[in-house]
Design a protein around this motif. Structure first.
Motif, PDB file in Angstrom:
ATOM      1  N   HIS A  62       0.802  -1.166   0.099  1.00 56.14           N
ATOM      2  CA  HIS A  62       0.084  -0.028  -0.098  1.00 56.14           C
ATOM      3  C   HIS A  62       0.846   1.194  -0.086  1.00 56.14           C
ATOM      4  CE1 HIS A  62      -3.632  -2.362   1.005  1.00 56.14           C
ATOM      5  NE2 HIS A  62      -4.346  -1.396   0.389  1.00 56.14           N
ATOM      6  N   ALA A  65       1.905   1.522  -3.493  1.00 56.46           N
ATOM      7  CA  ALA A  65       0.814   2.297  -4.114  1.00 56.46           C
ATOM      8  C   ALA A  65       0.722   3.723  -3.928  1.00 56.46           C
ATOM      9  CB  ALA A  65      -0.608   1.547  -3.794  1.00 56.46           C
ATOM     10  N   GLU A  82       3.517   0.672 -12.361  1.00 60.45           N
ATOM     11  CA  GLU A  82       2.411   0.064 -12.037  1.00 60.45           C
ATOM     12  C   GLU A  82       2.152  -1.300 -12.632  1.00 60.45           C
ATOM     13  OE1 GLU A  82      -0.822   3.533 -10.799  1.00 60.45           O
ATOM     14  OE2 GLU A  82      -0.838   2.850 -12.891  1.00 60.45           O
ATOM     15  N   PHE A  86       2.429  -4.361 -10.101  1.00 59.95           N
ATOM     16  CA  PHE A  86       0.918  -4.886  -9.510  1.00 59.95           C
ATOM     17  C   PHE A  86       0.500  -5.939 -10.389  1.00 59.95           C
ATOM     18  CE2 PHE A  86       0.797  -0.594  -7.990  1.00 59.95           C
ATOM     19  CZ  PHE A  86       0.774  -0.795  -6.508  1.00 59.95           C
ATOM     20  N   ALA A  87       0.962  -5.996 -11.702  1.00 56.14           N
ATOM     21  CA  ALA A  87       0.219  -7.128 -12.540  1.00 56.14           C
ATOM     22  C   ALA A  87       0.858  -8.427 -12.037  1.00 56.14           C
ATOM     23  CB  ALA A  87       0.608  -6.750 -14.201  1.00 56.14           C
ATOM     24  N   ASN A  88       1.872  -8.373 -11.704  1.00 59.65           N
ATOM     25  CA  ASN A  88       2.533  -9.624 -11.481  1.00 59.65           C
ATOM     26  C   ASN A  88       2.477  -9.948  -9.719  1.00 59.65           C
ATOM     27  OD1 ASN A  88       3.492 -10.899 -13.476  1.00 59.65           O
ATOM     28  ND2 ASN A  88       5.174  -9.613 -13.561  1.00 59.65           N
ATOM     29  N   THR A  89       1.807  -9.071  -9.031  1.00 65.54           N
ATOM     30  CA  THR A  89       1.709  -9.508  -7.424  1.00 65.54           C
ATOM     31  C   THR A  89       0.454 -10.147  -7.330  1.00 65.54           C
ATOM     32  OG1 THR A  89       3.022  -7.330  -7.111  1.00 65.54           O
ATOM     33  CG2 THR A  89       1.527  -8.142  -5.345  1.00 65.54           C
ATOM     34  N   GLN A  90       0.558 -11.183  -6.196  1.00 60.69           N
ATOM     35  CA  GLN A  90      -0.543 -11.950  -5.977  1.00 60.69           C
ATOM     36  C   GLN A  90      -0.374 -11.860  -4.325  1.00 60.69           C
ATOM     37  OE1 GLN A  90      -1.312 -15.411  -7.835  1.00 60.69           O
ATOM     38  NE2 GLN A  90      -0.232 -15.144  -9.659  1.00 60.69           N
TER      39      GLN A  90
ATOM     40  N   LEU B   9      -6.424  -3.249  -2.929  1.00 59.18           N
ATOM     41  CA  LEU B   9      -5.811  -3.241  -4.304  1.00 59.18           C
ATOM     42  C   LEU B   9      -6.073  -4.227  -5.252  1.00 59.18           C
ATOM     43  CD1 LEU B   9      -2.051  -2.310  -2.738  1.00 59.18           C
ATOM     44  CD2 LEU B   9      -3.714  -0.670  -3.776  1.00 59.18           C
ATOM     45  N   LEU B  11      -4.609  -6.467  -7.744  1.00 56.38           N
ATOM     46  CA  LEU B  11      -3.539  -7.107  -7.887  1.00 56.38           C
ATOM     47  C   LEU B  11      -3.605  -8.333  -8.825  1.00 56.38           C
ATOM     48  CD1 LEU B  11      -2.386  -7.553  -4.252  1.00 56.38           C
ATOM     49  CD2 LEU B  11      -1.602  -5.588  -5.802  1.00 56.38           C
ATOM     50  N   SER B  12      -2.425  -8.489  -9.565  1.00 57.92           N
ATOM     51  CA  SER B  12      -2.323  -9.705 -10.375  1.00 57.92           C
ATOM     52  C   SER B  12      -3.084  -9.776 -11.777  1.00 57.92           C
ATOM     53  CB  SER B  12      -2.944 -11.114  -9.708  1.00 57.92           C
ATOM     54  OG  SER B  12      -2.460 -11.985 -10.534  1.00 57.92           O
ATOM     55  N   THR B  13      -2.868 -10.718 -12.626  1.00 60.14           N
ATOM     56  CA  THR B  13      -3.452 -10.654 -13.891  1.00 60.14           C
ATOM     57  C   THR B  13      -4.211 -12.038 -13.977  1.00 60.14           C
ATOM     58  OG1 THR B  13      -1.521  -9.624 -14.801  1.00 60.14           O
ATOM     59  CG2 THR B  13      -3.028 -10.932 -16.387  1.00 60.14           C
ATOM     60  N   VAL B 120      -6.229  -7.024 -15.464  1.00 59.63           N
ATOM     61  CA  VAL B 120      -4.897  -6.667 -14.928  1.00 59.63           C
ATOM     62  C   VAL B 120      -4.826  -5.764 -13.768  1.00 59.63           C
ATOM     63  CG1 VAL B 120      -2.415  -5.763 -15.528  1.00 59.63           C
ATOM     64  CG2 VAL B 120      -3.846  -7.036 -17.222  1.00 59.63           C
ATOM     65  N   GLY B 121      -4.310  -5.831 -12.512  1.00 67.59           N
ATOM     66  CA  GLY B 121      -4.488  -5.118 -11.415  1.00 67.59           C
ATOM     67  C   GLY B 121      -3.371  -4.053 -11.696  1.00 67.59           C
ATOM     68  N   LYS B 122      -3.576  -2.991 -11.230  1.00 64.20           N
ATOM     69  CA  LYS B 122      -2.973  -1.756 -11.357  1.00 64.20           C
ATOM     70  C   LYS B 122      -2.720  -0.981 -10.105  1.00 64.20           C
ATOM     71  CE  LYS B 122      -1.827  -0.242 -15.102  1.00 64.20           C
ATOM     72  NZ  LYS B 122      -0.282  -0.717 -15.857  1.00 64.20           N
ATOM     73  N   GLY B 123      -3.139  -1.715  -8.911  1.00 64.48           N
ATOM     74  CA  GLY B 123      -3.280  -0.894  -7.721  1.00 64.48           C
ATOM     75  C   GLY B 123      -4.470  -0.374  -7.338  1.00 64.48           C
TER      76      GLY B 123
END
Lengths: 159, 159
Positions: A62, A65, A82, A86-90, B9, B11-13, B120-123
DNA sequence: CATGAAATCCCATGATATCCCATGCCATCC
DNA sequence: GGATGGCATGGGATATCATGGGATTTCATG
């Protein structure tokens, strides 16, 4: 009580097994660190520079972010960051027994195939490695410090 | 709803399929993020710089409208942004099963033809991509950050 | 109105994830 | 050194999720 169970730092290396359902015990001392930080949970993402996953508390994510919110919306810099972050975060959900299940895609990215996972403490964050890959990385890090290529910064705030 | 997902948030794809009726499952973790934000709903519009759709909560769209209010009325910048963003914005309704149906015109704009959608998560926002297009964008974003072309703003107050 | 197309509701299904209970190991304590 | 308790691990039962499809409603249009 053990020191490791009484600190907010992620310390030491814990190698645990993935069971038939894809679950791994999240190290007890890491759970204690989360509790000490009153953390809501952890997230993981592929490390940019190492063959490992980075583990952060949700609170830290956070903060990242918020830092990104300072950048102009739709700017190239903000978009790239971003996306990369974030796209790769789980989220790594931890169940009532203290176990988590590693997303298969992320596990595959760092070469975890033999059902063993190394949780590596990095202080305020941690990493997840394939155990033998981590052993190798640990050796080269140790060698770098030994040879003097890498030095420790000054400590501040010492009494 | 899962209460284990603990972050507001995005997150992830998540890559989901469009069914015969044009419906797609809106990712469960995104629904949880909406709930965590007590959001009233979601809107989407064509991204200004990428081949993707931008997904915002309605609350965030209001924030953006406010930001645009800061700009001089009838200035070229304001007019262009208002037109580019608001004129193309559509509501993304989510049904009781957690599915949404992508407006066909917007889906076509970003090349979604093979009935697969990447969320796609961007926060604090998310995007909608054609999956392979996103894979390419993700790689170039990651490379830019890795190479140091893009830098992360300083974090303050970390423990 | 009538009617067809599209959207929505409702239920079903397989895969996966989570809950809950049980076991075995190891360290610590009395 | 036997007992205790925390911790990693195993497995059956249950819940969630993405997905599919029939039935019903909505809605614009003739």
């Amino acid at each position: 009580m053990s020191l490791l169970l009484n600190t907010s730092l992620f310390l030491s290396t814990h190698v645990n097994k993935i069971d038939g359902k894809g679950r791994v015990s999240f190290p007890a001392s890491f759970r204690a660190a989360l509790a000490a930080r009153s953390s809501q949970g952890v997230v993981i993402f592929k490390s940019l520079h190492e063959t490992a996953l980075e583990g952060f508390t949700i609170e830290r994510l956070h903060q990242m972010a918020q830092a990104l919110e300072q950048l102009p919306p739709f700017s190239a810099q903000r978009t790239a960051l971003e996306t990369a972050i974030f796209a790769n975060t789980q989220e790594l959900a931890i169940d009532k027994e203290g176990r988590c299940s590693l997303p298969k895609d992320l596990a595959a990215l760092v070469g975890i195939t033999n059902n063993e996972v190394a949780f590596v403490g990095k202080g305020s964050t941690f990493q997840i490695w394939e155990p033998s890959a981590h052993a190798a990385a640990l050796k080269s890090a140790t060698d770098a410090v030994k040879s003097g290529d890498v030095e420790f910064p000054k400590l501040t705030g010492l009494v």
